[in-house]
Design an enzyme around this catalytic site. Structure first.
Site, PDB file in Angstrom:
ATOM      1  N   LYS A 131     -31.007 -89.233 -28.572  1.00 48.36           N
ATOM      2  CA  LYS A 131     -30.994 -88.277 -29.676  1.00 48.36           C
ATOM      3  C   LYS A 131     -31.728 -86.996 -29.287  1.00 48.36           C
ATOM      4  O   LYS A 131     -32.617 -86.995 -28.435  1.00 48.36           O
ATOM      5  CB  LYS A 131     -31.667 -88.939 -30.886  1.00 48.36           C
ATOM      6  CG  LYS A 131     -31.590 -88.174 -32.197  1.00 48.36           C
ATOM      7  CD  LYS A 131     -32.251 -88.982 -33.295  1.00 48.36           C
ATOM      8  CE  LYS A 131     -32.264 -88.243 -34.625  1.00 48.36           C
ATOM      9  NZ  LYS A 131     -32.904 -89.051 -35.686  1.00 48.36           N
ATOM     10  N   SER A 222     -30.143 -89.487 -39.644  1.00 50.29           N
ATOM     11  CA  SER A 222     -30.084 -88.319 -38.805  1.00 50.29           C
ATOM     12  C   SER A 222     -29.605 -88.590 -37.387  1.00 50.29           C
ATOM     13  O   SER A 222     -29.410 -87.658 -36.610  1.00 50.29           O
ATOM     14  CB  SER A 222     -31.481 -87.666 -38.763  1.00 50.29           C
ATOM     15  OG  SER A 222     -32.435 -88.524 -38.180  1.00 50.29           O
ATOM     16  N   SER A 251     -32.737 -93.249 -40.647  1.00 52.22           N
ATOM     17  CA  SER A 251     -32.033 -92.424 -39.670  1.00 52.22           C
ATOM     18  C   SER A 251     -31.309 -93.204 -38.591  1.00 52.22           C
ATOM     19  O   SER A 251     -30.447 -92.664 -37.912  1.00 52.22           O
ATOM     20  CB  SER A 251     -33.009 -91.458 -39.005  1.00 52.22           C
ATOM     21  OG  SER A 251     -33.643 -90.639 -39.946  1.00 52.22           O
TER      22      SER A 251
END
Length: 557
Positions: A131, A222, A251
């Site tokens: 990420k 996210s 997330s």
């Protein structure tokens, strides 16, 4: 430069980083109205049979082929780089392309193996996506803010150092949102709990990531770039975060649910999280964690056991010296089922999936009891308050250098006022009391785990994700939680909208009103299994028990 110019330049650089030979030819590029693009690798003819074999092979088997010398790291890395490049063109899932450095690392690993006959660590040659939040020397970690473009990291996150030391090949970084809070919470105590956060990966720099299973639907957030890439087939194992900026409660679990893949939100201290970029640096009222995302539960366990096996507590001061433990499952399990959290009702496909899974567990001989959401509302009110406790100062500091505006999803940051130290300490006391209450009730009931929705949705149209309460609670409690596809898919005939629904809240009414059985038809449904704090191994092992019970009742084992 204006923030618009900075963002446009960054997007163009990302596009230019895709090698010309991996640009999808116009004649085979899927039209906009082709919603499901997961079949593109097999159906387009753009990939060789060998490339398809590599990307469809589980990580543990890839490592076996690499360690035996049957496959080379260079070939495996090139294949995943190519697939990630195609995924980017179809879903906008990447934030950084690292193909050149990945190929250079692959050649070094192959040379090392040829010279020594040994592998360089337990992840030798395995491509792993990460990420955008993770720092990698010489590479941006913008987390979607224009002010952080062209500000390359000067140090690695501790997890990055661990992965590189274990021989993993890091070949891309994935997209995130810049903010999620839809409405500002009322201060401290509220009887009217409203929407908290929008769990979608969209920002002013890279734009919106879409779901490869249906591009009209969100891949979640996210860690939505990761979930999109993995669901498409461009990564076997990726690493996301849970309550890392943009500080979303769920997330990892929500994007896994939106795309039908696996993840675990670990207990704080099991995996290294030091020196990861955050937009709310220093916020520790609810700890940030990171965790793996993958297509199979076995790959999640592989990542978790391997990372812990590298003794991360020697490089991360907040990691706990707890080795990965073998778990002997008790039989039968006693599982508490949370049918709803008292605030929002799961939409029809999720409610059906939970009901069917419960019945299969009962048929397999497990004990199932109802778990009440007694502390959930207060825990979620605390969570939403913690997010904006600095009065939005951290976010403003990131927006102001380029004049970048608050996105609509970030309204709560824009309108919030800062809490005083004493006020914050009182919230910590309240959090601790709620955690003790939850633990006491768990012990009194004698349950092994809680089974509940990961989200009210199977997934949802862009801009409509309005509630993260089912995941956020367990961030405050710091319980390990696995998001897993339970084998149920949304069905427009079986999952029609509720009739005469008695809404639990105004938000519940809005969510049910927005629900479209036709739109989510065919999408996989995830559930969430929650275990005791720091017993992450047990949470994964119990998830395996549930999957086997489901498979047995479906006649697939």
């Amino acid at each position: 430069m204006s923030w618009e110019s900075i963002a446009a330049k960054k997007r163009q650089a990302l596009k230019d980083a895709i090698p010309a030979e991996w640009i999808i030819p116009a004649e085979i590029f899927p039209p906009e109205d082709q919603l499901d693009v997961t079949g593109f690798p097999k159906e387009s003819g753009f990939f060789t049979d060998r490339e398809l074999e590599i990307t469809s092979t589980p990580a543990q088997a890839i490592l076996k082929y690499l360690s035996s010398g049957q496959w080379t790291v260079e070939e495996v890395t090139r294949t995943f780089c190519k697939t990630a490049a195609v995924a980017q063109q179809l879903t906008n899932c990447l934030s950084e392309i690292l193909f050149d450095r990945a190929m250079a690392q692959a050649k070094e690993l192959d040379a090392y193996y040829k010279e020594t006959g040994k592998t360089k660590g337990p992840f030798h040659g395995l491509p792993i996506s990460i990420k955008d939040n993770f720092n990698l020397i010489g590479v941006d970690a913008t987390v979607g803010f224009a002010s952080l473009v062209d500000d390359p990291a000067i140090y690695n996150s501790t997890l990055v150092d661990l992965l590189l030391g274990a021989g993993a090949v890091l070949y891309c970084k994935t997209n995130v949102p810049t903010g999620m809070l839809a409405k500002a919470p009322e201060r401290l105590v509220t009887d009217k709990y409203l929407a908290m956060m929008i769990a979608e990966s969209v920002n002013n720099v890279f734009g919106r990531t879409v779901n490869p299973r249906n591009r009209k639907l969100t891949s979640g957030g996210s860690s939505g770039g990761e979930s999109s890439l993995i669901a498409f087939g461009g990564s076997r194992i990726g690493v996301g975060t849970d309550i890392d900026f943009p500080y979303l409660g769920g997330s990892l679990r929500i994007p896994a649910a939106c795309t039908g893949i696996f993840t675990i939100r670990p207990s704080f201290g099991r995996f290294p999280n030091f020196q990861t970029r955050s937009g709310l640096a220093g916020q520790e009222a609810v700890h940030s964690v990171n965790g793996p995302m993958a297509k199979t539960l076995e790959e999640i366990t592989l990542w978790a056991s391997t990372v812990v096996g590298q003794q991360p507590w020697l490089i991360d001061p907040k990691c706990l010296p707890i080795p990965w433990r073998q778990v002997e499952m008790k039989k039968p399990l006693k599982i508490g089922v949370l049918h709803h959290d008292g605030l929002v009702t799961p939409t029809p496909p999720v409610a059906r999936a939970l009901s069917e899974t419960v019945q299969k567990l009962k048929n397999a001989g497990h004990e199932v009891v109802t778990w009440a959401p007694r502390e959930h509302k207060e825990l979620l009110t605390l969570l939403s308050t913690f997010f904006v406790a600095d009065g939005g100062k951290s976010v403003r500091k990131l927006l102001e250098p380029t004049g970048e505006p608050f996105r609509p999803e970030m309204k709560a940051y824009e309108e919030s006022s800062e809490l005083g130290v004493h006020e914050m300490w009182q919230l910590h006391l309240k959090r601790n009391a709620l955690c003790k209450s939850y633990l006491d009730r768990w012990n009194e009931t004698g349950i092994d785990a809680v089974l509940c929705p990961a989200t009210p949705y199977s997934t949802v149209e862009h801009g409509k994700f309005a509630y993260v309460g089912y995941t956020g609670v367990f961030n405050v409690l710091d319980y390990p939680a696995v998001s897993f596809p339970c084998g149920v898919k949304a069905d427009k005939e079986l999952d029609k909208a509720y009739v005469n629904h008695q809404a639990l809240s105004d938000l519940d009414a809005q969510i049910q009103n927005d629900y479209s059985a036709e739109t989510v038809h065919g999408m996989p449904v995830n559930l969430q299994l929650v275990g005791r704090r720091l017993e992450d191994e047990s949470a994964l092992a119990m998830t395996d028990v549930i999957l086997k019970a489901v498979a047995a009742m479906n006649g697939t084992v």
